[in-house]
Each structure stands twice: as C-alpha cells, then as structure tokens.
Design an enzyme around this catalytic site. Structure first.
Site, mmCIF file in Angstrom:
data_model
loop_
_atom_site.group_PDB
_atom_site.id
_atom_site.type_symbol
_atom_site.label_atom_id
_atom_site.label_comp_id
_atom_site.label_asym_id
_atom_site.label_seq_id
_atom_site.Cartn_x
_atom_site.Cartn_y
_atom_site.Cartn_z
ATOM 1 N N ARG A 39 0.811 -1.223 0.000
ATOM 2 C CA ARG A 39 0.000 0.000 0.000
ATOM 3 C C ARG A 39 0.849 1.280 0.000
ATOM 4 O O ARG A 39 0.450 2.301 -0.565
ATOM 5 C CB ARG A 39 -0.943 -0.011 1.213
ATOM 6 C CG ARG A 39 -1.996 1.118 1.207
ATOM 7 C CD ARG A 39 -3.012 0.896 2.314
ATOM 8 N NE ARG A 39 -4.123 1.849 2.245
ATOM 9 C CZ ARG A 39 -4.256 2.925 3.026
ATOM 10 N NH1 ARG A 39 -3.324 3.179 3.936
ATOM 11 N NH2 ARG A 39 -5.288 3.713 2.910
ATOM 12 N N ILE A 65 -7.207 7.635 -1.068
ATOM 13 C CA ILE A 65 -7.019 6.179 -1.045
ATOM 14 C C ILE A 65 -7.828 5.711 0.163
ATOM 15 O O ILE A 65 -7.662 6.229 1.276
ATOM 16 C CB ILE A 65 -5.524 5.779 -0.961
ATOM 17 C CG1 ILE A 65 -5.366 4.248 -0.922
ATOM 18 C CG2 ILE A 65 -4.808 6.428 0.218
ATOM 19 C CD1 ILE A 65 -3.918 3.781 -1.084
ATOM 20 N N SER A 66 -8.744 4.793 -0.062
ATOM 21 C CA SER A 66 -9.689 4.400 0.983
ATOM 22 C C SER A 66 -8.994 3.783 2.189
ATOM 23 O O SER A 66 -7.910 3.204 2.082
ATOM 24 C CB SER A 66 -10.708 3.386 0.427
ATOM 25 O OG SER A 66 -11.603 4.030 -0.447
ATOM 26 N N GLN A 67 -9.654 3.904 3.316
ATOM 27 C CA GLN A 67 -9.222 3.257 4.544
ATOM 28 C C GLN A 67 -9.136 1.744 4.294
ATOM 29 O O GLN A 67 -10.039 1.170 3.686
ATOM 30 C CB GLN A 67 -10.263 3.555 5.613
ATOM 31 C CG GLN A 67 -9.988 2.986 6.972
ATOM 32 C CD GLN A 67 -11.120 3.294 7.950
ATOM 33 O OE1 GLN A 67 -12.033 4.036 7.639
ATOM 34 N NE2 GLN A 67 -11.047 2.703 9.115
#
Length: 216
Positions: A39, A65-67
């Site tokens: 990530r 950027i999503s959790q």
C-alpha cells in the site's frame, strides 16, 4: 516515490491485516490480499509513514485512497472468486484493483479523472498488476465488456445507476455505497433474474461522491 518493499513493510502489512481481523474481517483471501499489496507504493512519499494505518489519505485530484478497513469490508461483501470478471467503478489510486487482482479476479476498472487514470495505467504494471484500465464515466460502466460477475463502486452514489445494474450477470453481485454527500449506506445488490434484483444494507460509510462525466 520509493519502489522499495522490504521486510519492515511486510511486517506492517501483517499487523494491519491482523487489526482488520479484530475489526471483523473474516475472509482469509481478503486478509491475505491486504498482506500482499504494498500500500505504501500507492501513496505520495509524504504520506508513506501512514500507509499501514487504518485511515484514508488524499491522493490528489480531490480523491482519497480508501481506509484499508473499507477496502477489506467492500471486498468481503463482494464475495470474489478466482477468475470472476469484476468491474471496479472509480480506480482512484489503484489499490482496490490490486487487492482484487491478488484474489484472482479479472479486473476492469474505470476512472473519470484523466490525471488518476494515466497515473494508475502506467504505475500498476510497474509493480506487477495488470487490470484493464479505462478512462470514462463510471455511471455508464463498460457496456461493451458486460456482463460482469461482480461490480464494485468505490465512491458514494446518490442512487444505484441503472446502467450498472444492467451490466450485472444473473446471479451477479454489486457492492455500492448509496446516499447523501456526508453519509451513504453500503448496499449489496444481487441480480436474481432479468428483471429482479435483491438489495441488502450493510451499515453507514462516508465516501467521496460518484460524479458523472469525465475530467481531462
């Protein structure tokens, strides 16, 4: 941006996956994908130290950027199986697409922001991920490649786009957050027959809005 993925990063990913398991993510394939996808490579260098915290972060073009929990939760709801043909609406950083690819899906991903589309199209193959990337209006999906086994929408829609429902195969499944700007319900839409769909709610979330049209 660093291209390094070392043992320290791998250890941080394991810790992240362990934390997601504590928070209720049960699918071992989802957790394994979270453990594998680097990530930190998807984030601007100034945010790299935050890469394995369970938080969303900005990626430019007004997007995030999503959790990791949200990525894992949506992916678990999608019930991805190997070789599933998956349409992802909202490529963003490309992180969610990489997670789906790690699970053996064939990923078709569409992004309305030209800047993000071009970035991901060149970046993902560099780190070994090869989705089919498209620049276009996510509300319209990719009718030329339909039907899809699964559809995953990674931005908050005001309603379920009828074009996306039509692109689901019978027996297919769509995960989509639907609601207002500051609150959406996570919905799972299953296509039962040509005309019949079943929808189930899975709790409240906040996503950036799913917008129509494209941005050059």
């Amino acid at each position: 941006m660093t291209e390094k993925d070392d043992l320290r990063h791998k250890g941080m990913r394991k810790k992240l996956a362990d934390g997601l398991k504590v928070k209720g993510i049960r699918n071992p394939d989802v957790l394994e994908a979270i453990r594998k996808v680097p990530r930190h490579l998807f984030m601007e260098s100034s945010f790299i130290h935050f890469a394995y915290k369970d938080q969303a972060f900005p990626i430019g073009a007004g997007q995030t950027i999503s959790q990791p929990y949200t990525v894992a939760f949506q992916t678990e709801l999608l019930e991805v199986e190997k070789n599933d043909k998956v349409l992802e609406v909202g490529t963003g950083s490309g992180y969610q697409a990489a997670v789906l690819l790690e699970m053996g899906a064939k990923v078709f991903t569409i992004e309305r922001q030209k800047e993000l589309f071009l970035k991901v199209q060149s970046f993902l193959p560099e780190i070994g991920y090869h989705p089919a990337c498209f620049f276009g209006d996510g509300y319209k999906g990719l009718p030329g490649f339909a039907p899809f086994d699964k559809i995953l929408v990674t931005a908050g829609a005001s309603s379920i786009p009828p074009e996306l429902k039509e692109q689901l195969k019978i027996g297919g499944r769509m995960v989509i957050p639907v609601g207002h700007e500051n609150h959406q319900e996570m919905l799972v839409v299953e296509r039962i027959s040509e005309e019949e769909y079943k929808t189930k709610k899975h709790g409240g979330f906040v996503f950036v809005p799913l917008l129509k049209g494209t941005v050059n």
